[in-house]
Design a protein around this motif. Structure first.
Motif, PDB file in Angstrom:
ATOM      1  N   ARG A 155      67.506  23.265 116.207  1.00 16.65           N
ATOM      2  CA  ARG A 155      68.737  24.133 116.979  1.00 16.65           C
ATOM      3  C   ARG A 155      68.097  24.115 118.504  1.00 16.65           C
ATOM      4  N   GLU A 165      84.403  22.433 118.710  1.00 18.55           N
ATOM      5  CA  GLU A 165      84.621  23.828 118.556  1.00 18.55           C
ATOM      6  C   GLU A 165      84.505  24.308 117.187  1.00 18.55           C
ATOM      7  N   PRO A 166      84.976  23.669 116.278  1.00 21.28           N
ATOM      8  CA  PRO A 166      85.167  24.140 114.840  1.00 21.28           C
ATOM      9  C   PRO A 166      83.711  24.118 114.248  1.00 21.28           C
ATOM     10  N   VAL A 167      82.853  23.249 114.901  1.00 19.88           N
ATOM     11  CA  VAL A 167      81.677  22.811 114.308  1.00 19.88           C
ATOM     12  C   VAL A 167      80.542  23.869 114.761  1.00 19.88           C
ATOM     13  N   LYS A 168      80.842  24.498 115.919  1.00 24.05           N
ATOM     14  CA  LYS A 168      79.904  25.369 116.499  1.00 24.05           C
ATOM     15  C   LYS A 168      79.548  26.545 115.510  1.00 24.05           C
ATOM     16  N   GLY A 169      78.170  27.093 115.362  1.00 23.30           N
ATOM     17  CA  GLY A 169      77.913  28.165 114.703  1.00 23.30           C
ATOM     18  C   GLY A 169      77.382  27.733 113.450  1.00 23.30           C
ATOM     19  N   ALA A 170      77.689  28.594 112.454  1.00 28.64           N
ATOM     20  CA  ALA A 170      77.232  28.321 111.096  1.00 28.64           C
ATOM     21  C   ALA A 170      77.253  26.804 110.545  1.00 28.64           C
ATOM     22  N   PRO A 171      78.723  26.269 110.756  1.00 28.88           N
ATOM     23  CA  PRO A 171      78.819  24.742 110.159  1.00 28.88           C
ATOM     24  C   PRO A 171      77.662  23.818 110.689  1.00 28.88           C
ATOM     25  N   VAL A 173      74.702  24.575 111.774  1.00 29.86           N
ATOM     26  CA  VAL A 173      73.234  25.077 111.145  1.00 29.86           C
ATOM     27  C   VAL A 173      73.164  24.270 109.635  1.00 29.86           C
ATOM     28  N   LEU A 174      74.416  24.688 108.884  1.00 29.88           N
ATOM     29  CA  LEU A 174      74.363  24.021 107.696  1.00 29.88           C
ATOM     30  C   LEU A 174      74.180  22.474 107.561  1.00 29.88           C
ATOM     31  N   PHE A 175      74.791  21.916 108.533  1.00 29.30           N
ATOM     32  CA  PHE A 175      74.791  20.370 108.630  1.00 29.30           C
ATOM     33  C   PHE A 175      73.178  20.051 108.796  1.00 29.30           C
ATOM     34  N   ALA A 177      70.796  21.880 108.304  1.00 27.85           N
ATOM     35  CA  ALA A 177      70.047  22.150 107.152  1.00 27.85           C
ATOM     36  C   ALA A 177      70.066  20.817 105.954  1.00 27.85           C
TER      37      ALA A 177
ATOM     38  N   GLY B 187      79.000  23.721 104.755  1.00 25.02           N
ATOM     39  CA  GLY B 187      79.352  23.698 106.097  1.00 25.02           C
ATOM     40  C   GLY B 187      80.786  23.030 106.280  1.00 25.02           C
ATOM     41  N   ASN B 194      87.224  27.669 110.456  1.00 26.71           N
ATOM     42  CA  ASN B 194      87.125  27.758 111.957  1.00 26.71           C
ATOM     43  C   ASN B 194      88.001  26.808 112.780  1.00 26.71           C
ATOM     44  N   ASN B 203      79.920  32.823 112.285  1.00 28.16           N
ATOM     45  CA  ASN B 203      79.302  32.445 113.624  1.00 28.16           C
ATOM     46  C   ASN B 203      78.245  33.352 113.972  1.00 28.16           C
ATOM     47  N   ALA B 206      75.168  32.729 112.563  1.00 25.68           N
ATOM     48  CA  ALA B 206      74.391  31.609 113.213  1.00 25.68           C
ATOM     49  C   ALA B 206      73.719  32.101 114.641  1.00 25.68           C
TER      50      ALA B 206
END
Lengths: 191, 232
Positions: A155, A165-171, A173-175, A177, B187, B194, B203, B206
């Motif tokens: 990270r 934009e849509p991938v930022k944040g949680a997605p 991190v999940l990818f 992982a 994810g 999103n 978010n 994260a």
């Protein structure tokens, strides 16, 4: 001795607590943005899980099992873990202020880390003896630390990249992982 | 507001507005671990719902008797008792499901959703509303598990609840039912949300609140101002 080494390798790599058993996901996703903080958390987790495995084993073998109260294990273990974290915190504060400051706020958070309760329960299911329980606890916590420090490293590296934009944040991190999980599959042939 | 409205509002809140999985990102451990098949997903969802409803009700009933300082240990004991009851019932009547869910049944104790609802809702509201809050959250959780597990089982194994539904020409994407598939599918779901601009807490999780495990659970740092506070 060999079997103990296998338990550590099995718990830390082949059967990684976060990536293949999904224990401790909350902190894995939440506290993994800096290597330094995730390493401190990992240190605290190793400390608590190793002691908790020992205490849970003693309580289960010498009190719960002889009295036929093994169905109470969940309640007893969670209370023991909560109390233990408090005691460890007070003990460290008195005896080793340096370590206490280093682990800091991460100690109290560990009560709710499901990896701790998970290890205690798994040790009973797997029928480990005292030494094996402690070693498996240590190995599991080591696996947790390795996983969270690696994720934090990834990270930190990608923090400034140009990410849709849509991938930022949680997605994202999940990818990350998910890819780490695939990489850890490589260890499964070790057994 | 009359009682019917509260009940309906609470249930919709659990299913959509504050959906524990997709909006709040709570209870991630069982969410990722047991969603390899629809049967497991629904079984886990219903067991958690049972514990959630009863513990919400009991915590709401005793909320005025428990001193503030020891409320979290008290909640944990209440939740752990009902988890033990659930586990014993499952061992007696749902042996196969109990075996496949394994350690994740006792781990319902540390599911952030349950302590989260106890702390955020049941400790401040009357028993009836708390019960419906538990039902709503439980349905929301079960629904989320169902969605994840249906997707993973259908594309990862070509089956639905154990029944072959994909034509034999379809080659299952093995990885989806393996461990990394859980992260991958969740994810993609959060990414889709999103993209559609559905506001999630994901978010914030994260971004992390350095002091917080992301659970609002016991042991959370008392000085932590909460995710909103920190963000502002």
């Amino acid at each position: 001795m060999n079997s103990l080494i296998m338990i550590v390798i099995g718990a830390a790599f082949m059967n990684n607590v976060v990536l293949s058993q999904f224990l401790g996901i909350c902190s894995f996703l939440g506290v993994s943005n800096k290597i330094k903080t995730s390493a401190s958390l990992g240190g605290a987790v190793i400390f608590v899980i190793t002691i908790a495995s020992a205490v849970a084993y003693i309580l289960y073998t010498f009190i719960l099992a002889p009295l036929g109260l093994d169905y109470l294990q969940t309640i007893v273990f969670i209370l023991v873990i909560a109390a233990l974290v408090q005691i460890v915190e007070m003990f460290l504060k008195k005896t080793s202020p340096a370590l206490y400051t280093a682990l800091g706020i991460y100690l109290p958070l560990i009560t709710t880390n499901c990896a701790v309760l998970g290890v205690a329960l798994n040790n009973v299911t797997d029928g480990y003896n005292f030494i094996e329980s402690v070693v498996s606890g240590f190995g599991t916590a080591l696996g947790y630390t390795i996983a969270i420090v690696l994720l934090a490293g990834i990270r930190e590296q990608i923090a400034d990249n140009d990410i849709p934009e849509p991938v930022k944040g949680a997605p994202l991190v999940l990818f990350c992982a998910a890819l780490m999980g695939i990489a850890f599959f490589g260890f499964s042939s070790l057994g | 507001m009359n009682k019917n409205n509260v009940a309906i509002e609470r249930i919709i809140n659990g299913i959509a507005t504050e959906n524990p999985i997709f909006i709040m990102m709570l209870g991630m451990c069982p969410t990722l671990a047991v969603t390899t098949s629809v049967t497991n997903g629904i079984g886990m969802g219903l067991s958690t719902t049972a514990v959630l409803v009863v513990s919400n009700l009991v915590i709401s009933l005793v909320r005025k008797l428990i001193p503030d300082d020891v409320r979290l240990p008290a909640y944990i004991v209440i939740v752990a008792s009902f988890v033990t009851v659930t586990q014993l019932i499952m061992q007696a009547y749902f042996v196969a499901l109990n075996d496949s869910l394994g350690v994740y049944i006792p781990l319902i104790v540390v599911n952030c959703i349950i302590l989260g609802r106890a702390e955020a809702y049941a400790s401040k509201n009357p028993p009836l509303a708390s019960t419906f809050d538990g039902i709503g959250m439980g349905i929301g959780f079960t629904w989320g598990l169902f969605l994840l597990s249906a997707f993973r089982e259908l594309f990862g194994a070509g089956t639905f609840a154990g029944i072959q539904v994909m034509p034999s020409i379809y080659k299952p994407i093995d990885i989806l039912v393996k461990a990394p598939g859980a992260f991958l599918v969740l994810g993609f779901i959060v990414m889709a949300m999103n993209a559609m601009h559905i506001k999630t807490r994901a978010n914030d999780v994260a971004e992390g609140c350095d002091n917080c495990p992301g659970c609002g659970a016991p042991g959370a740092d008392p000085d932590c101002e909460g995710k909103e506070g920190k963000k502002a």
